[in-house]
Design an enzyme around this catalytic site. Structure first.
Site, mmCIF file in Angstrom:
data_model
loop_
_atom_site.group_PDB
_atom_site.id
_atom_site.type_symbol
_atom_site.label_atom_id
_atom_site.label_comp_id
_atom_site.label_asym_id
_atom_site.label_seq_id
_atom_site.Cartn_x
_atom_site.Cartn_y
_atom_site.Cartn_z
ATOM 1 N N GLY A 153 23.921 24.109 -35.818
ATOM 2 C CA GLY A 153 24.342 22.929 -36.586
ATOM 3 C C GLY A 153 24.726 21.826 -35.614
ATOM 4 N N ARG A 154 25.592 20.923 -36.081
ATOM 5 C CA ARG A 154 25.938 19.764 -35.242
ATOM 6 C C ARG A 154 26.663 20.191 -33.975
ATOM 7 N NH1 ARG A 154 27.432 16.676 -40.699
ATOM 8 N NH2 ARG A 154 28.692 18.552 -40.884
ATOM 9 N N SER A 174 19.317 30.146 -36.813
ATOM 10 C CA SER A 174 19.696 29.094 -37.735
ATOM 11 C C SER A 174 19.081 29.442 -39.076
ATOM 12 C CB SER A 174 19.134 27.769 -37.215
ATOM 13 O OG SER A 174 19.699 26.701 -37.904
ATOM 14 N N ARG A 175 19.502 28.756 -40.142
ATOM 15 C CA ARG A 175 18.909 29.042 -41.446
ATOM 16 C C ARG A 175 17.392 28.812 -41.410
ATOM 17 N NH1 ARG A 175 23.235 25.979 -44.847
ATOM 18 N NH2 ARG A 175 24.790 26.872 -43.495
ATOM 19 N N SER A 176 16.962 27.806 -40.643
ATOM 20 C CA SER A 176 15.521 27.560 -40.497
ATOM 21 C C SER A 176 15.253 27.091 -39.075
ATOM 22 C CB SER A 176 15.078 26.481 -41.484
ATOM 23 O OG SER A 176 15.819 25.310 -41.225
ATOM 24 N N ARG A 232 34.970 30.623 -36.350
ATOM 25 C CA ARG A 232 36.056 31.215 -37.126
ATOM 26 C C ARG A 232 36.114 32.691 -36.757
ATOM 27 N NH1 ARG A 232 37.618 26.823 -37.931
ATOM 28 N NH2 ARG A 232 37.956 25.740 -39.906
ATOM 29 N N ASP A 256 38.238 31.429 -29.036
ATOM 30 C CA ASP A 256 39.205 30.405 -29.445
ATOM 31 C C ASP A 256 39.695 30.675 -30.865
ATOM 32 O OD1 ASP A 256 40.613 27.898 -29.059
ATOM 33 O OD2 ASP A 256 39.161 26.945 -30.406
ATOM 34 N N GLU A 261 45.103 34.481 -37.434
ATOM 35 C CA GLU A 261 45.782 33.532 -36.531
ATOM 36 C C GLU A 261 47.100 33.106 -37.169
ATOM 37 O OE1 GLU A 261 43.091 30.289 -35.960
ATOM 38 O OE2 GLU A 261 41.496 31.578 -35.225
ATOM 39 N N HIS A 279 42.988 28.630 -30.737
ATOM 40 C CA HIS A 279 42.287 27.755 -31.697
ATOM 41 C C HIS A 279 42.562 26.278 -31.381
ATOM 42 C CE1 HIS A 279 40.656 27.400 -36.086
ATOM 43 N NE2 HIS A 279 40.277 26.373 -35.335
HETATM 44 C C1 8YV Z 1 41.400 22.633 -37.270
HETATM 45 C C2 8YV Z 1 39.130 23.430 -37.047
HETATM 46 O O1 8YV Z 1 41.110 21.622 -38.153
HETATM 47 O O2 8YV Z 1 37.960 21.458 -37.624
HETATM 48 C C3 8YV Z 1 38.094 22.662 -37.787
HETATM 49 O O3 8YV Z 1 37.357 23.290 -38.558
HETATM 50 O O4 8YV Z 1 39.092 24.602 -36.998
HETATM 51 C C4 8YV Z 1 40.237 22.760 -36.336
HETATM 52 O O5 8YV Z 1 39.875 21.586 -35.738
HETATM 53 C C5 8YV Z 1 42.689 22.371 -36.606
HETATM 54 O O6 8YV Z 1 43.072 23.543 -35.995
HETATM 55 C C6 8YV Z 1 43.756 21.943 -37.567
HETATM 56 O O7 8YV Z 1 44.059 22.948 -38.480
#
Ligand code: 8YV
Length: 313
Positions: A153-154, A174-176, A232, A256, A261, A279
């Site tokens: 993605g981006r 990627s999806r495609s 994530r 990260d 968390e 994170h």
């Molecule tokens: C969080 C993030 O927004 O943009 C995202 O998806 O995971 C981070 O930038 C940041 O930790 C604030 O909650």
């Protein structure tokens, strides 16, 4: 009466002040505190500025009969039940693009830190062991390695562009299939893991991508393999990852993001083949400011009847 609810204990003081200066507002630390607001206060709320990773579902939205928009601080909005929002006619916005560079920079930084054993080197210097024991063990060359970007993605693309500058052999899932300058597309993440030494996970979060980097993918990566995750915690099978790291079935990881968390699995802290970050992907002053501004712009546009800048639904 306040039209804006600011929700999230991790809003920085200046971010909260900027929102509160723009609109009369009320504040709660998280979705679980929304029910504590009295009924007239809840009825006046038209917009919610949200920051955090605690689930924000339909039950919470139902506290606000006049809610029109949830403006998320962050590109990832997996904490917000977008389907529930759409069903209630509530718009959701996020903060894409402004954080791509920071997150990609961190991914590459963590990859280099893992390969070149920054943690070991830093401890060696600070402890004085350098003077007593001399050089640290040799480590691993970054330039020219083979890398698989999981999710082009981006953010994935920014990471791939940086990898190209390090003359890496670039693969992606990627999806495609996408138009790319000679990068190799794989439909199957297991097949890609077999072909590369490093996986960099840049997927969106949510149910759809849960455990996408499965035990089978981790096993296919093999003993020279390193997993970098800036997406994530949910996207990687964390139990399988911990087992593989402890048993040396992969070489290491640079993470990260985690499940649960900020109270992450204590097994991570015992490992010496991992780079661990709290994170902080988007966490530069410049980028967080841009994210806060985009969140506020979405709220301002909604409240003045203009088109949303970065709608999700
Ligand atoms: C969080 C993030 O927004 O943009 C995202 O998806 O995971 C981070 O930038 C940041 O930790 C604030 O909650």
């Amino acid at each position: 009466m306040s039209e804006l609810l600011i929700c999230g204990a991790n809003f920085k003081e200046d971010e909260r002040a900027r929102l509160a200066n723009a609109y009369p507002s009320v504040f709660v630390g998280g979705p679980s505190e929304m029910a504590d607001l009295d009924e007239p206060t809840r009825a006046a709320i038209k917009a919610i500025a949200y920051k955090g990773h605690a689930p924000f579902g339909g039950a919470e939205m139902d506290h606000f009969p006049n809610l029109g928009v949830i403006a998320n601080y962050g590109v990832g909005y997996d904490a917000i039940d977008v389907e529930a929002a759409s069903a209630r006619g509530v718009k959701v916005t996020n903060t894409p693009n402004v954080l791509n560079d920071d997150v990609a920079d961190l991914a590459i930084g963590m990859l280099i830190a893992q390969f070149r054993t920054f943690y070991r080197g830093e401890t060696h210097v600070r402890s004085g062991a350098w003077a007593d024991q001399g050089e640290i063990p040799l480590n691993r060359k970054v330039t020219g390695t083979s890398v698989g970007i999981v999710g082009l993605g981006r953010i994935g693309r920014e990471i791939a562009d940086r990898c190209a500058a390090f003359k890496m052999d670039i693969h992606y899932t990627s999806r495609s299939e996408k138009e790319t300058p000679g990068w190799t597309y794989h439909a199957d993440p297991v097949e890609m893991a077999r072909a590369v030494d490093v996986l960099i996970v840049a997927l969106v979060g949510g149910k759809e991508t849960e455990n996408h980097v499965s035990k089978a993918v981790i096993d296919a990566l093999g003993p020279r393999g390193v997993i970098v995750n800036i997406s994530r915690g949910t996207t990687v099978d964390e139990a399988a990852l911990l087992d593989a790291l402890e048993q040396g079935r992969i070489a290491g990881a640079a993470l990260d993001v985690f499940l649960n968390e900020p109270r992450i699995d204590p097994r991570f802290a015992k490992l010496d083949n991992v780079v661990l970050q709290p994170h902080q992907g988007s966490g530069s002053v410049e980028t967080r400011r841009a994210m806060a501004e985009l969140q506020l712009e979405n709220i301002a546009n909604f409240l003045s009847g203009k088109a949303l800048v970065t709608p999700v639904n």
